[in-house]
Design a protein around this motif. Sequence first.
Motif, mmCIF file in Angstrom:
data_model
loop_
_atom_site.group_PDB
_atom_site.id
_atom_site.type_symbol
_atom_site.label_atom_id
_atom_site.label_comp_id
_atom_site.label_asym_id
_atom_site.label_seq_id
_atom_site.Cartn_x
_atom_site.Cartn_y
_atom_site.Cartn_z
ATOM 1 N N ASP A 104 0.854 -1.196 0.000
ATOM 2 C CA ASP A 104 0.000 0.000 0.000
ATOM 3 C C ASP A 104 0.888 1.243 0.000
ATOM 4 O O ASP A 104 2.118 1.142 0.031
ATOM 5 C CB ASP A 104 -1.001 -0.022 1.161
ATOM 6 N N GLU A 132 -6.023 -0.692 -5.697
ATOM 7 C CA GLU A 132 -6.998 0.240 -5.119
ATOM 8 C C GLU A 132 -8.215 0.205 -6.029
ATOM 9 O O GLU A 132 -8.080 -0.163 -7.204
ATOM 10 C CB GLU A 132 -6.400 1.645 -5.050
ATOM 11 N N PRO A 133 -9.384 0.583 -5.519
ATOM 12 C CA PRO A 133 -10.553 0.514 -6.393
ATOM 13 C C PRO A 133 -10.288 1.264 -7.703
ATOM 14 O O PRO A 133 -9.880 2.429 -7.696
ATOM 15 C CB PRO A 133 -11.655 1.193 -5.573
ATOM 16 N N ASN A 134 -10.458 0.590 -8.808
ATOM 17 C CA ASN A 134 -10.362 1.169 -10.162
ATOM 18 C C ASN A 134 -8.957 1.519 -10.640
ATOM 19 O O ASN A 134 -8.806 2.072 -11.731
ATOM 20 C CB ASN A 134 -11.242 2.416 -10.298
ATOM 21 N N GLY A 143 -14.322 -1.969 -7.877
ATOM 22 C CA GLY A 143 -14.719 -1.276 -6.652
ATOM 23 C C GLY A 143 -14.326 -2.113 -5.446
ATOM 24 O O GLY A 143 -13.633 -3.124 -5.570
ATOM 25 N N THR A 144 -14.822 -1.695 -4.272
ATOM 26 C CA THR A 144 -14.419 -2.373 -3.039
ATOM 27 C C THR A 144 -14.830 -3.844 -3.053
ATOM 28 O O THR A 144 -14.078 -4.710 -2.605
ATOM 29 C CB THR A 144 -15.056 -1.655 -1.835
ATOM 30 N N ARG A 145 -16.024 -4.127 -3.607
ATOM 31 C CA ARG A 145 -16.490 -5.514 -3.593
ATOM 32 C C ARG A 145 -15.578 -6.408 -4.455
ATOM 33 O O ARG A 145 -15.160 -7.480 -4.036
ATOM 34 C CB ARG A 145 -17.934 -5.581 -4.107
ATOM 35 N N GLU A 146 -15.242 -5.923 -5.651
ATOM 36 C CA GLU A 146 -14.346 -6.706 -6.518
ATOM 37 C C GLU A 146 -12.970 -6.862 -5.881
ATOM 38 O O GLU A 146 -12.332 -7.904 -5.969
ATOM 39 C CB GLU A 146 -14.192 -6.024 -7.884
ATOM 40 N N LEU A 147 -12.556 -5.800 -5.207
ATOM 41 C CA LEU A 147 -11.241 -5.819 -4.558
ATOM 42 C C LEU A 147 -11.190 -6.890 -3.470
ATOM 43 O O LEU A 147 -10.243 -7.680 -3.377
ATOM 44 C CB LEU A 147 -10.972 -4.437 -3.973
ATOM 45 N N LEU A 148 -12.256 -6.940 -2.661
ATOM 46 C CA LEU A 148 -12.310 -7.936 -1.587
ATOM 47 C C LEU A 148 -12.364 -9.348 -2.152
ATOM 48 O O LEU A 148 -11.653 -10.251 -1.710
ATOM 49 C CB LEU A 148 -13.522 -7.685 -0.691
ATOM 50 N N ARG A 177 -9.074 -10.375 -3.378
ATOM 51 C CA ARG A 177 -8.117 -10.699 -2.289
ATOM 52 C C ARG A 177 -8.369 -12.112 -1.774
ATOM 53 O O ARG A 177 -7.428 -12.871 -1.540
ATOM 54 C CB ARG A 177 -8.271 -9.712 -1.139
#
Length: 404
Positions: A82, A209-211, A363-368, A371
């Motif tokens: 990060d 990061e998102p996007n 977005g956050t959902r895809e990111l999670l 992971r």
Amino acid sequence: MEIKQQRRRALVVGLGISGISTAVRLRQAGWEPEIVERAPGRRTGGYFVLLYEAGRASARRLGFLPAMPDRSSVDRAHYEIDRRGNRTRVPNFSDHPQGPHHMLRGDVENAAFDALPADVKIRFSTVPTKIEQDADGVDVTLQDTTSGASTTERFDLVVGADGLRSTVRRLVFGPHERYLQRFGRMICAFQLSGPLPGLAQEDGAVLLEPNRALWVFGFEDRIPTVMLTYKTDDVDAEFTSPPATRLREVFGTPTGKLLGAVLDEADAAGKDLLFDSAEQVHLDSWHRGRVVLVGDSAWCVTLYAGMGVSAGLAGADLLGTMLQRHPDDLETALTEWETRLRPSVTHWQECAGPMRVLFNPAGTRELLGRRVAARGVRYPVLGPILRRKRTRSMMVKNVDVAAA
Ligand SMILES: Cc1cc2nc3c(=O)[nH]c(=O)nc-3n(C[C@H](O)[C@H](O)[C@H](O)COP(=O)(O)OP(=O)(O)OC[C@H]3O[C@@H](n4cnc5c(N)ncnc54)[C@H](O)[C@@H]3O)c2cc1C
């Protein structure tokens, strides 16, 4: 369509992986290929690419697999990082027994180029401006972009291997807008001038990061390359300011040390920086009469699929095989070539959507979700399921689609 046996002359447009490989294979098949290339000279370097067995098998038959280095590092680590400098070691997405070889696009181009017989004519700074065909041949008007002079020459076959925004495709099949499908994502890739702060040369890293995402691809024996990719709602507007400026706007501040160093290198990279939109090419047919498209010009799968190089090599290899199998019938040769290749290419194109989530979650959902998928291979119950899924997708990429 009959092919005159005494002198089968083919024009290959584009000196990238697909064009060079096609010329190598056409010569093996008894044709006389000639190449024209828009650029004034050969490209150097390039970005990180993965090469799967689908491409390796064809490179083996084309005769240049041994000249392509596998720069994968067995001991390398891969980190998710990060901006504050935290990092977590994560499994590398391409680690797999019999997995892909890691190299540069230039490694493949160089190996293919060295396999090209010295008497194959190459004209740089040359582009086709008109292509007209009849039952017996194709008349191509070629323009020397340095002098502006044009000549019209006749060929038995024209191969458009001139990439995503192919001129051959535009002249013979129609405008780009009819065939290009945008992913709403930008890609920027370049080679670094030295290792990045806090990262060993052979190690890889990803900042997600998102996007937007930054990827660092480490190699065993050379300086890493990087890729930045981000979402955009207006692809055309992306090309209105200098790429390095645009990257700073998109990635914002404060950057942290590693991203900061990458953006500084982007400022210095100048024309060696690749900056483009991610787009796929979809055509109902890859050939029309005596004109055939091979590689990104025909089917660009996008970098997210990780199969563009392999598909270009397989396409070139199989084209030569079909021309040898049907020496007197071009239409049958091209039809059989496409029938054999299309199911695999369609599958790789379909893979690009899910794989985009791996490279550049929206977005956050895809990111999670991404992971969990990336790290879950270490968990007791989820791990075997994810590993099975990954093995299945690897098997598809490891199929020799151009086997005779
Ligand atoms: C960042 C990034 C990462 C990638 N990672 C991978 C990966 O891991 N694995 C993988 O398999 N693939 C990957 N790819 C995709 C792969 O690099 C391409 O699919 C492949 O290189 C396409 O080769 P090509 O020869 O078909 O086209 P190109 O490489 O585009 O070559 C086209 C050639 O034609 C020339 N040309 C263009 N117009 C004309 C004209 N009018 N007249 C004459 N010449 C012309 C160009 O100058 C160029 O030399 C990646 C792509 C990118 C951008």
